[in-house]
Design a protein around this motif. Sequence first.
Motif, PDB file in Angstrom:
ATOM      1  N   ILE A 148       0.820  -1.202   0.000  1.00 52.36           N
ATOM      2  CA  ILE A 148       0.000   0.000   0.000  1.00 52.36           C
ATOM      3  C   ILE A 148       0.855   1.254   0.000  1.00 52.36           C
ATOM      4  CG2 ILE A 148      -2.051  -1.012   1.072  1.00 52.36           C
ATOM      5  CD1 ILE A 148      -1.062   0.022   3.776  1.00 52.36           C
ATOM      6  N   ALA A 149       0.218   2.337  -0.437  1.00 51.97           N
ATOM      7  CA  ALA A 149       0.832   3.657  -0.405  1.00 51.97           C
ATOM      8  C   ALA A 149      -0.283   4.660  -0.174  1.00 51.97           C
ATOM      9  CB  ALA A 149       1.564   3.949  -1.716  1.00 51.97           C
ATOM     10  N   VAL A 150       0.095   5.878   0.124  1.00 53.90           N
ATOM     11  CA  VAL A 150      -0.872   6.964   0.307  1.00 53.90           C
ATOM     12  C   VAL A 150      -0.451   8.130  -0.569  1.00 53.90           C
ATOM     13  CG1 VAL A 150      -1.489   8.818   1.942  1.00 53.90           C
ATOM     14  CG2 VAL A 150      -1.849   6.433   2.562  1.00 53.90           C
ATOM     15  N   ALA A 151      -1.440   8.779  -1.175  1.00 53.05           N
ATOM     16  CA  ALA A 151      -1.206  10.009  -1.921  1.00 53.05           C
ATOM     17  C   ALA A 151      -1.866  11.155  -1.177  1.00 53.05           C
ATOM     18  CB  ALA A 151      -1.781   9.905  -3.330  1.00 53.05           C
ATOM     19  N   ALA A 177       0.693   0.233   8.058  1.00 57.06           N
ATOM     20  CA  ALA A 177       2.086  -0.143   7.784  1.00 57.06           C
ATOM     21  C   ALA A 177       2.637   0.611   6.574  1.00 57.06           C
ATOM     22  CB  ALA A 177       2.178  -1.643   7.567  1.00 57.06           C
ATOM     23  N   ILE A 178       2.864   1.910   6.747  1.00 56.81           N
ATOM     24  CA  ILE A 178       3.457   2.742   5.704  1.00 56.81           C
ATOM     25  C   ILE A 178       4.560   3.586   6.344  1.00 56.81           C
ATOM     26  CG2 ILE A 178       3.103   4.689   4.138  1.00 56.81           C
ATOM     27  CD1 ILE A 178       0.307   3.697   3.597  1.00 56.81           C
ATOM     28  N   ASP A 179       5.706   3.612   5.701  1.00 59.63           N
ATOM     29  CA  ASP A 179       6.809   4.469   6.119  1.00 59.63           C
ATOM     30  C   ASP A 179       6.599   5.837   5.487  1.00 59.63           C
ATOM     31  OD1 ASP A 179       9.152   5.819   6.635  1.00 59.63           O
ATOM     32  OD2 ASP A 179      10.476   4.307   5.757  1.00 59.63           O
ATOM     33  N   ALA A 180       6.219   6.818   6.283  1.00 57.33           N
ATOM     34  CA  ALA A 180       5.908   8.145   5.755  1.00 57.33           C
ATOM     35  C   ALA A 180       7.127   8.844   5.170  1.00 57.33           C
ATOM     36  CB  ALA A 180       5.293   9.004   6.854  1.00 57.33           C
TER      37      ALA A 180
END
Length: 285
Positions: A148-151, A177-180
């Motif tokens: 996963i990722a975030v935009a 579980a995302i490394d910002a």
Amino acid sequence: MDTLWLNTGTLCNLACTTCYIESSPTNDALVYLTASDAVRFLDEAAGLGAREIGFTGGEPFMNPDIVRMMDGALDRGFEALVLTNAMKPMRRHEAALLRLRETYGDRLTLRVSLDHHSQRVHESERGLRSWQPAIEGLCWLSKNGFSIAVAGRLLPEEGDALARERYAALFEREGIAIDAYDRSRLVLFPEMDAEKDIAEITTECWTILGKSPADVMCSNSRMIVHRKGEASPRVVACTLIPYDEGFDLGETLEEASCDIVLNHPHCARFCVLGGASCSGGAQEG
């Protein structure tokens, strides 16, 4: 070619304030792309050595053929990147998504639009009651081991470092579980206000900015759109400019393998001066 984007249609469950493509629950200016139409472009992209297939919209999970198209891309060995708001349209496909993850693992990435690390700013863009469903969808993806990722949007007064720090706190608080600090996992886009003036870019800008024409997405990607009223899908230069006839490149990827003139305001606003990229790579600048 590195990335082929498939625009699944402009219909969306949200009507965001500054959506560059004007997606909404009623806008079908770009009609649903069908799996049968997608196959031709997937096969052509394979022949051109493409690495990744991106799915964008609208909300891709509103397209009835989305799972078939994702499966078709992954089955051909591509990586797949799906841009989604992680709300009800995606959640209806949970069983199919779990199957795809089990079959293809991390070759499938879902990038969730979370416009800000605060509910207030996010909902000012996406509407009331849009925050919690997005967080719940993102948590479901994380809990089930998806790539996963975030935009998000980079507010001018906030700055990259502070924004990442606050997103990191949000992800830790929600167990996401995302490394910002990984720029491919938290992609912060510049503001896309079409009403604001933008400086004209020149050939000298490359040297001044320390950039290369190879850095902008139209150097190695194309997007497929099916405009309402047209008989078949067409190829356009990039994800940001689906309607401008000057960026329509024909009916095949081979025909679309040509130079692009960066003379649209979005070229400067997003890619050159904004320093952003729509694909899975890191944002520059």
